[in-house]
Scaffold this active site. Sequence first.
Site, short mmCIF file in Angstrom:
data_model
loop_
_atom_site.label_atom_id
_atom_site.label_comp_id
_atom_site.label_asym_id
_atom_site.label_seq_id
_atom_site.Cartn_x
_atom_site.Cartn_y
_atom_site.Cartn_z
N LYS A 177 -3.06 4.93 -3.64
CA LYS A 177 -4.11 4.26 -4.21
C LYS A 177 -5.10 3.72 -2.82
O LYS A 177 -6.24 3.79 -3.19
CB LYS A 177 -3.81 2.91 -4.82
CG LYS A 177 -2.78 3.22 -6.07
CD LYS A 177 -2.21 2.02 -6.72
CE LYS A 177 -1.25 2.43 -7.96
NZ LYS A 177 -0.15 3.03 -7.37
N CYS B 183 3.57 -0.45 -12.52
CA CYS B 183 3.97 0.74 -13.22
C CYS B 183 5.16 0.41 -13.97
O CYS B 183 5.99 1.04 -14.30
CB CYS B 183 4.19 1.87 -12.03
SG CYS B 183 5.49 1.35 -11.17
N ASP C 171 -1.15 -4.03 -6.06
CA ASP C 171 0.03 -2.94 -6.93
C ASP C 171 1.21 -3.59 -6.57
O ASP C 171 2.02 -3.23 -5.76
CB ASP C 171 -0.23 -1.66 -6.38
CG ASP C 171 0.44 -0.71 -7.33
OD1 ASP C 171 0.22 -0.52 -8.45
OD2 ASP C 171 1.35 0.20 -6.83
N ALA D 24 0.78 -1.24 0.00
CA ALA D 24 0.09 -0.10 0.06
C ALA D 24 0.91 1.19 0.01
O ALA D 24 0.34 2.42 -0.63
CB ALA D 24 -0.99 0.03 1.19
N ALA D 25 2.00 1.32 0.61
CA ALA D 25 2.81 2.45 0.81
C ALA D 25 3.02 3.18 -0.70
O ALA D 25 3.15 2.50 -1.66
CB ALA D 25 3.90 2.34 1.45
N PRO D 26 3.00 4.42 -0.65
CA PRO D 26 2.76 5.58 0.38
C PRO D 26 1.29 5.91 0.76
O PRO D 26 0.94 6.66 1.47
CB PRO D 26 3.55 6.68 -0.25
CG PRO D 26 3.08 6.75 -1.59
CD PRO D 26 3.25 5.13 -1.90
N GLY D 27 0.29 5.05 0.17
CA GLY D 27 -0.95 5.41 0.49
C GLY D 27 -1.80 5.87 -0.79
O GLY D 27 -3.08 6.41 -0.40
N ASP E 43 4.58 -8.60 5.48
CA ASP E 43 5.18 -9.16 4.36
C ASP E 43 4.18 -10.04 3.78
O ASP E 43 3.83 -11.14 4.22
CB ASP E 43 6.42 -10.04 4.56
CG ASP E 43 6.99 -10.72 3.35
OD1 ASP E 43 6.41 -10.45 2.30
OD2 ASP E 43 8.18 -11.22 3.42
#
Length: 454
Positions: free
Chosen positions: A275, A391, A338, A270-273, A320
């Site tokens: 999405k 990406c 992602d 998720a980081a940095p948040g 993890d």
Amino acid sequence: MIASSTEKIKSARTLAFEALYEIFEKNAYANLTIQSILRWCPLKKEERHLLTELIYGVCRKYNYCLWLISLISDRPMFKIHPAVRILLALGIYQIVFLDRIPESAAVNETVKIAKKVTHIGNVKFINGVLRNFLRRRESLTLPDRTSNRVFYESLIYNQPEWLIRFFEKEYGMGQSEKILKAFNTISDTCIRVNTLKIETDDIKKQLKLRNISVGDISYMPEALAIKAGTDILFSEFLQTGLIYIQTASSMIPAKVLGPDAGDHVLDMCAAPGSKTTHIAALMGNRGSIDAWDVYPHKIKLIKDNAKRLGISIIHTEVRDSVKPLPFLYETYDKVLLDAPCSGLGVLGHKVELRWRRKESDLSVFPPLQKQLIEQAAKYTKTGGVLVYSTCTLNPDENEHIINEFLSLHSEFAPEEFNFPVLGKSLNGMMTLYPDLVRSDGFFVAKLRKVSHEA
């Protein structure tokens, strides 16, 4: 790097040199380095623009600058100290690409920095190379395209030769050329309107009152492109959580996920948040989102962003995502993976990555991605949706991952989606080319769990 309050404020060129040294020699990120400098150094508007131009420009054109240096220097490149190489590239870039800067100023200011950071022998060498370049620049021409086309194109498109071969192999020369040109095009800063706090039309009116010009993005109604005006990084709009800086293409995975209010959602990496917070906004801050990342300092970024944006439904954990958690299997309505990737879609704004990434790196990611999507499948409820995104523009990390996954998991089926201008997905998958989206290159796949695992 940053001057203290008792020191004289450093010039944009000096700060640019220090930043470039951090980027090329210590693997710093250009965008984060620039943000740090601008946050703490009270530079005037013109100096801020020059700083950004020099850092991004030298990073983007580094191979071209080094090639020009190699034509002039009597020292082989491997014998030139890294700091000297960077100073020479900084001087060459100003001479070749910044017409508004007098040639004499480009040379003199570079030599001035050299006197502070290296010994007199290197100072004389830098001065000699730059002045020799001024004398000879008109006689320096690009190598013949026919004798070594890939090397020629590496200088034109400012990419390593292996990457040009890679894109041509995967996408053909026509599409490859469009991709490579897009990576050298400076994109507008893009913002996502935080619809939990304000509507898009209302923020446009407020931005206009501050003389900030914006443009719509046809495929993403909550996104705006900043065309001109105040530096958005320091604006009250960002600080109060009315907007979030995010590339337009990176907003697409959350839209494809299609979260509804009340859903139980998992964002596995998720980081940095970016999405995660977008998902929360689409849910109207109603429901529950579990956001995982393997690094504690990155979890803090998610928490900080959620707080600033006024979001209360995100629950962060240091995890993890490769390691299984059977008690959470079949728990989530929507799962976003992602996945960590080679980043071959973000070479436009992460300009240093083109020189940092190696061809051998590409084989590192698919094994990890396969492990992650196997876990993502288990967390998804029957009837739920799993979205996989990257990406990168490497098919081995994109289509090949999904096709292999579907061949092994009959309980999942691809689900089609579409966007205005961008068109329809194919077998639940869409590759977003940077020239088409005018943003980063991305890949998104949407899968629905139609039955229990066999």
